[in-house]
Design an enzyme around this catalytic site. Structure first.
Site, PDB file in Angstrom:
ATOM      1  N   GLY A 159       0.808  -1.212   0.000  1.00 50.15           N
ATOM      2  CA  GLY A 159       0.000   0.000   0.000  1.00 50.15           C
ATOM      3  C   GLY A 159       0.842   1.264   0.000  1.00 50.15           C
ATOM      4  N   ARG A 160       0.140   2.380  -0.297  1.00 47.75           N
ATOM      5  CA  ARG A 160       0.765   3.702  -0.257  1.00 47.75           C
ATOM      6  C   ARG A 160       2.081   3.724  -1.049  1.00 47.75           C
ATOM      7  NH1 ARG A 160       0.033   5.818   5.987  1.00 47.75           N
ATOM      8  NH2 ARG A 160      -2.212   5.960   5.941  1.00 47.75           N
ATOM      9  N   ALA A 161       2.036   3.228  -2.233  1.00 45.09           N
ATOM     10  CA  ALA A 161       3.287   3.119  -2.976  1.00 45.09           C
ATOM     11  C   ALA A 161       3.185   3.843  -4.320  1.00 45.09           C
ATOM     12  CB  ALA A 161       3.634   1.647  -3.175  1.00 45.09           C
TER      13      ALA A 161
END
Ligand SMILES: *[C@@H]1O[C@H](CO)[C@@H](O)[C@H](O)[C@H]1NC(C)=O
Ligand SMILES: *[C@@H]1O[C@H](CO)[C@@H](O)[C@H](O)[C@H]1NC(C)=O
Length: 389
Positions: free
Chosen positions: A253-255
């Site tokens: 995530g959050r990449a």
């Protein structure tokens, strides 16, 4: 014999030359010089390393070994929050991450012990180059932050690892808050509690994040899938990022995640020639007040290359996977953008928000060129991370 001596001498000379930063900052961080012409020096103790990183003297600091901070500031035994989604991990492939925090509304308290050193990064002074030697430069158990108006910092060829990876809020690897001119190049980040890179709420300014390896392989995963969730969280007040040649793998995530309506933030982000691989969750998650140009990236086995929320958040996005979208860059940027490519990946939207090109047309001199997307997996895995300079 003579040839051998000449060769040996040449090798010694080039080794001497290599003491310091390799290459020159490009993209948005152009002009970042770090410690500049200060002579490269190798700290001989943990105390000296800390002093050199944090003082206000221009320095080129060589990291020639693993500096281990674990245990140097003690440990805390406390209660952490175990939630059913992140800690119990029923049916997951890995253990979860418990939360170091004061509330536990959605879970149960469990006892936990974490290392204190990882919770407080070293505050980097202005005009610093922090450079690993070969593949030996490791900061274990402590990250770096540049804040309070300090600026002009190069972090190159070091591995930041082992920051309480069992715990959310266990530690961030690199934090940018009220700074400018940062070049983060050829590093590796692994086994972190929280964010691999985080910015906000103050500005991160002009930043280039190039040729780094974001290695999310972990035994403690907030997504319960052996992949690290907290990759890049960018929330600075006024930020310009070049994100080029990075290998982002085994995260979930959050990449990256970027964008906030806090304090009229503005974030400009050029993602070019990165290799997103084995992402068991999402890569791009884009919120309001962002202008994002995404070209020449390779997505392989990425569940969600861009979250559906990115499309309705108000983020301005230009990403290319058709001839029309790629050619659309020409009039504003002076070149045809490179396609993004997907393999074994969830659907990738073609987004052609002209507001992105308008913003980037006045920032053209900061745009780095691209290479053919077909070579990205082999080229990026060969060059990203430490010991590859
Ligand atoms: C950093 O370098 C700049 C340019 O040489 C200089 O103006 C500034 O004072 C330096 N900052 C510190 C904290 O030494
Ligand atoms: C590999 O990447 C470098 C930049 O990191 C670039 O200069 C080079 O042209 C690339 N090679 C190929 C074959 O794409």
């Amino acid at each position: 014999m003579r040839a051998a001596i000449v060769t040996l001498f040449g090798a010694l000379l080039s080794t001497a030359h290599a003491a310091g930063v390799t290459g020159t900052a490009f993209g948005f961080a152009s002009g970042t010089t770090g410690g500049g012409s200060a002579s490269a020096a190798t700290p001989s103790s943990l105390a000296e390393l800390k002093e050199w990183i944090t003082d206000d003297v221009a320095r080129v600091i060589m990291i020639d070994r693993e500096w281990n901070f674990i245990g140097t500031e003690g440990t805390t035994s406390s209660q952490c929050c175990s939630s059913t989604s992140t800690t119990v991990c029923a049916g997951g492939t890995s253990k979860g991450q418990a939360w170091i925090q004061d509330t536990c509304d959605d879970g149960t308290w469990v006892s936990c012990t974490y290392d204190n050193a990882a919770k407080t990064p070293l505050s980097v002074g202005s005009n610093k180059s922090i450079v690993g030697v070969g593949s030996k430069g490791v900061l274990k158990g402590k990250g770096l932050r540049v804040m309070s108006g300090n600026s002009n910092v190069i972090i190159q060829n070091i591995h930041i690892t082992d920051l309480n990876p069992q715990y959310v809020w266990g530690g961030d690897a690199i934090t940018l808050d009220s700074t400018d001119k940062i070049w983060i190049d050829h590093n590796k980040i692994s086994l972190i509690g929280r964010q691999m890179i985080v910015s906000g709420w103050g500005k991160a300014g002009h930043v280039t994040i190039s040729n780094n390896e974001f290695d999310g392989v972990t035994t403690w995963s907030a997504g319960c899938n052996s992949k690290h969730y907290w990759t890049l969280l960018l929330l600075g007040a006024e930020d310009w990022y070049t994100f080029e040649g990075n290998w982002v793998h085994d995260v979930s995530g959050r990449a990256p995640h970027m964008g906030t309506d806090y304090d009229s933030s503005k974030i400009y982000f050029h993602a070019v020639n990165n290799y997103f691989q084995n992402i068991g969750g999402h890569a791009f998650d884009l919120d309001v007040n962002t202008w994002v140009l995404i070209e020449g990236n390779y997505f392989e086995e990425v569940d969600t290359p861009m979250t559906p929320g990115s499309l309705t958040s108000g983020a301005n996005i230009y990403s290319t996977s058709t001839v029309d979208a790629a050619s659309g860059c020409l009039a504003s940027l002076g070149y045809i953008c490179e396609w993004n490519r997907e393999s074994g990946t969830g659907s990738w939207p073609d987004l052609t928000d002209k507001a992105v090109l308008t913003q980037f047309s006045s920032l053209k001199h900061y745009l780095v060129g691209h290479t053919g997307v077909a070579n990205v997996p082999s080229n990026v895995t060969a060059h990203a991370g430490i010991g590859k300079l």
